[in-house]
Write a protein that holds these residues in place. Structure first.
Motif, PDB file in Angstrom:
ATOM      1  N   LEU A 263       0.778  -1.069   0.010  1.00 15.97           N
ATOM      2  CA  LEU A 263      -0.067   0.069  -0.159  1.00 15.97           C
ATOM      3  C   LEU A 263       0.971   1.340   0.115  1.00 15.97           C
ATOM      4  O   LEU A 263       0.247   2.475   0.016  1.00 15.97           O
ATOM      5  CB  LEU A 263      -0.848  -0.061   1.241  1.00 15.97           C
ATOM      6  CG  LEU A 263      -2.102  -1.080   1.208  1.00 15.97           C
ATOM      7  CD1 LEU A 263      -2.856  -1.060   2.485  1.00 15.97           C
ATOM      8  CD2 LEU A 263      -3.017  -0.849   0.126  1.00 15.97           C
TER       9      LEU A 263
ATOM     10  N   ARG B  35      -2.649   6.647   6.915  1.00 19.06           N
ATOM     11  CA  ARG B  35      -2.685   7.469   5.881  1.00 19.06           C
ATOM     12  C   ARG B  35      -1.701   7.027   4.489  1.00 19.06           C
ATOM     13  O   ARG B  35      -0.668   6.986   4.837  1.00 19.06           O
ATOM     14  CB  ARG B  35      -2.403   9.112   5.990  1.00 19.06           C
ATOM     15  CG  ARG B  35      -2.756  10.010   4.471  1.00 19.06           C
ATOM     16  CD  ARG B  35      -2.599  11.163   4.795  1.00 19.06           C
ATOM     17  NE  ARG B  35      -3.259  12.067   5.805  1.00 19.06           N
ATOM     18  CZ  ARG B  35      -4.441  12.406   5.847  1.00 19.06           C
ATOM     19  NH1 ARG B  35      -5.191  12.133   4.655  1.00 19.06           N
ATOM     20  NH2 ARG B  35      -4.970  12.904   6.656  1.00 19.06           N
TER      21      ARG B  35
ATOM     22  N   ALA C 153      -3.222   9.900  -0.246  1.00 19.40           N
ATOM     23  CA  ALA C 153      -4.806  10.000  -0.046  1.00 19.40           C
ATOM     24  C   ALA C 153      -5.199  11.001   0.873  1.00 19.40           C
ATOM     25  O   ALA C 153      -4.593  11.563   1.684  1.00 19.40           O
ATOM     26  CB  ALA C 153      -5.031   8.619   0.888  1.00 19.40           C
TER      27      ALA C 153
ATOM     28  N   THR D   5      -7.035   5.462   6.182  1.00 19.66           N
ATOM     29  CA  THR D   5      -7.456   4.107   6.072  1.00 19.66           C
ATOM     30  C   THR D   5      -7.504   3.198   7.084  1.00 19.66           C
ATOM     31  O   THR D   5      -6.461   3.495   8.121  1.00 19.66           O
ATOM     32  CB  THR D   5      -6.538   3.470   5.041  1.00 19.66           C
ATOM     33  OG1 THR D   5      -6.589   4.081   3.836  1.00 19.66           O
ATOM     34  CG2 THR D   5      -6.896   1.929   4.716  1.00 19.66           C
TER      35      THR D   5
ATOM     36  N   ILE E 176     -17.567   4.403   6.151  1.00 21.53           N
ATOM     37  CA  ILE E 176     -16.426   5.155   4.961  1.00 21.53           C
ATOM     38  C   ILE E 176     -17.335   5.609   3.818  1.00 21.53           C
ATOM     39  O   ILE E 176     -16.677   6.105   3.031  1.00 21.53           O
ATOM     40  CB  ILE E 176     -15.548   3.919   4.382  1.00 21.53           C
ATOM     41  CG1 ILE E 176     -16.478   2.755   4.111  1.00 21.53           C
ATOM     42  CG2 ILE E 176     -14.539   3.339   5.734  1.00 21.53           C
ATOM     43  CD1 ILE E 176     -15.662   1.420   3.547  1.00 21.53           C
TER      44      ILE E 176
ATOM     45  N   GLY F   8     -12.001   6.959   5.462  1.00 22.34           N
ATOM     46  CA  GLY F   8     -12.548   6.702   3.678  1.00 22.34           C
ATOM     47  C   GLY F   8     -12.247   5.330   3.358  1.00 22.34           C
ATOM     48  O   GLY F   8     -12.819   4.986   2.052  1.00 22.34           O
ATOM     49  N   GLN F   9     -11.356   4.488   4.097  1.00 20.89           N
ATOM     50  CA  GLN F   9     -11.264   3.302   3.315  1.00 20.89           C
ATOM     51  C   GLN F   9     -10.980   2.332   4.498  1.00 20.89           C
ATOM     52  O   GLN F   9     -10.573   2.611   5.439  1.00 20.89           O
ATOM     53  CB  GLN F   9      -9.967   3.243   2.346  1.00 20.89           C
ATOM     54  CG  GLN F   9      -9.591   1.914   1.769  1.00 20.89           C
ATOM     55  CD  GLN F   9      -8.355   2.282   0.710  1.00 20.89           C
ATOM     56  OE1 GLN F   9      -8.185   3.187   0.597  1.00 20.89           O
ATOM     57  NE2 GLN F   9      -7.785   1.166   0.412  1.00 20.89           N
ATOM     58  N   VAL F  10     -11.242   0.940   4.125  1.00 20.28           N
ATOM     59  CA  VAL F  10     -10.971  -0.041   4.942  1.00 20.28           C
ATOM     60  C   VAL F  10     -10.163  -1.316   4.256  1.00 20.28           C
ATOM     61  O   VAL F  10     -10.675  -1.649   3.175  1.00 20.28           O
ATOM     62  CB  VAL F  10     -12.257  -0.615   5.911  1.00 20.28           C
ATOM     63  CG1 VAL F  10     -13.355  -1.202   4.997  1.00 20.28           C
ATOM     64  CG2 VAL F  10     -12.051  -1.692   6.858  1.00 20.28           C
ATOM     65  N   GLU F  11      -9.211  -1.834   4.845  1.00 18.89           N
ATOM     66  CA  GLU F  11      -8.361  -2.912   4.399  1.00 18.89           C
ATOM     67  C   GLU F  11      -8.689  -4.027   5.258  1.00 18.89           C
ATOM     68  O   GLU F  11      -8.337  -3.919   6.612  1.00 18.89           O
ATOM     69  CB  GLU F  11      -7.031  -2.735   4.053  1.00 18.89           C
ATOM     70  CG  GLU F  11      -6.842  -1.601   3.099  1.00 18.89           C
ATOM     71  CD  GLU F  11      -6.317  -2.619   1.706  1.00 18.89           C
ATOM     72  OE1 GLU F  11      -6.421  -3.835   1.649  1.00 18.89           O
ATOM     73  OE2 GLU F  11      -6.719  -1.923   0.421  1.00 18.89           O
TER      74      GLU F  11
END
Length: 449
Positions: free
Chosen positions: A59, A315, A319, A323, A344, A352-355
């Motif tokens: 990432l 971060r 971005a 995250t 998100i 704003g994002q999930v992994e």
């Protein structure tokens, strides 16, 4: 107020050790208790941790590694009067003193968030990065970790002109310290002067019922003084007793912060309004964002079992929003999965994002993605002064993966733990590791024996 644009937060993950097992040693850790005396899979545990590190690298993030500790801790067992060969020492200890033996075998140092409390150089009056090793005095199996943790951090950060590595506070209930798991930092960006938040569960004079409150206010005060932090930008917040008794044995089970965002459960803090006010008063260069998860949406029980807040908040390069690196258990829990999806999807969401990452072997012992890592903000000059062999790249990841597959057992059942051959196996593995990481041939006590 200072800012160094070259600074970045680097996650240093603990490598899961070869004796990873489920002994249920940690009072107040519900997952540890629930899975006690079940079959563990050390090879899978270590490979899952390595895969998480590699995912963060993919990432675009910098990643480091920290070595496992020597287990069983034969030097400690010898200090308790056990004698003979290393294998005989282990066999005698396991048979005659099972409580001592289990503590000597624990691979809990894998949870590097408990290794130390870190203050970046931007926050410290002397301009150095400060690291204070945690004493972890609440639990016998964890109090054994401080000596090697200090040795590891001194190997990683040897330049005393740039780094100040402090030994653990005296191990005593008055100064009970659990490291970065009870410490948060908010800042406009990694290189800016930040606000450091120390979260404690009790004062030294208090006697409480229920699960142990592992962090004292007195320990937090001592760490802040050691690190030469600005009192105007240092906050001491009390963890809610309800959270501790629900299984949030560390603050990072119910709250996590990164840059301008604090993400937490409604029942994380004893006085949320006071904490918010202190943060707003302390910061001048950014607008803090507080994301509270209501108990009506996610109860403490679901927060603890899923480890929603024991996620990594970071971060990604370039971005706009942060995250969340969450365990797959969050996705498998209907309540936490629904909340994250809604969070998100919000316009201009701060997160704003999930992994999702698979660290199930660690989760079964009570440690999620955030438990496995120690966050260290380093400037470019500090990173150059650190020992480079601890920073993960594809070549090192390949060597570590091959090392794990060669030396780790696929399974460790409770009956396997007494095997004296386990001592030689782990010592052989760790001896080889000292030639993969820049540890030196005398790093582990058995190498000096």
């Amino acid at each position: 107020m200072t800012t160094d644009a070259t600074a970045e937060e680097i996650n240093f993950d603990g490598i899961v050790g070869p004796t990873h097992n489920y002994a249920g040693l940690s009072v107040g850790n519900l997952a540890s208790a629930r899975n006690a005396n079940t079959i563990a899979r050390p090879r899978d545990a270590a490979l899952q941790g390595l895969a998480k590190m590699q995912r963060l690298r993919a990432l675009g993030l910098a990643q480091g590694v920290l070595p496992p500790h020597e287990r069983p801790n034969i030097a400690w067992l010898r200090s308790l009067g056990f004698s003979g060969s290393d294998g005989q020492v282990w066999e005698k200890a396991w048979k005659s003193e099972p409580t001592i033996g289990r503590a000597a075998l624990a691979s809990s140092a894998m949870w590097a968030a408990n290794a130390a409390t870190i203050s970046p150089s931007a926050d410290c009056a002397d301009g150095r990065l400060h690291a204070s090793v945690a004493n972890l005095q609440t639990m016998l199996h964890r109090i054994l970790e401080a000596e090697q943790t200090e040795r590891t951090l001194r190997r990683l950060m040897p330049d005393e002109a740039r780094f100040a590595v402090h030994p653990a506070l005296m191990p005593h209930s008055v100064l009970s310290d659990e490291g970065a798991a009870n410490h948060m930092r908010m800042a406009a960006n990694p290189g800016a002067t930040g606000v450091e938040i120390f979260v404690y569960g009790r004062t030294a004079a208090e006697i409480r019922t229920g699960f142990p409150a592992r962090q004292t206010l007195e320990a937090c005060h001592a760490l802040a003084r050691r690190h030469e932090l600005d009192p105007a930008r240092t906050i001491f917040a009390r963890q809610a007793s309800e959270a501790i008794d629900a299984g949030a044995f560390h603050n990072d089970v119910v709250g996590v912060a990164h840059e301008h965002v604090l993400f937490h459960h409604q029942d994380a803090f004893a006085d949320k309004a006071a904490l918010y006010a202190q943060v707003r008063s302390a910061v001048k260069d950014f607008a803090p964002v507080f994301i509270e998860v209501p108990r009506a949406r996610v109860g403490l029980d679901d927060a603890v079992t899923s480890y929603l807040f024991n996620s990594q908040l970071l971060r990604l390069p370039g971005a706009r929003a942060l995250t969340l690196i969450a365990p797959t258990e969050v996705r498998e829990n209907n309540k936490t999965a629904a909340f994250v999806a809604e969070m998100i999807a919000q316009p201009n969401a701060a997160i704003g994002q999930v992994e999702y990452v698979e660290v199930r072997e660690s989760m079964r012992n009570g440690g999620g993605p955030a438990c496995l890592r120690l966050r260290i903000v380093m400037t470019a000059r500090e990173r150059a002064a650190a020992a480079q062999g601890f920073f993960l790249d594809d070549a090192l990841a390949g060597r570590l993966g091959a090392w794990i597959k060669t030396h780790y057992r696929e399974e460790l059942a409770p009956a396997d733990l007494a095997d004296p051959a386990l001592v030689a196996e782990t010592q052989t593995a760790l001896d080889e590791l000292t030639r993969i990481l820049p540890l030196g041939g005398d790093f582990y006590p058995f190498q000096r024996g």
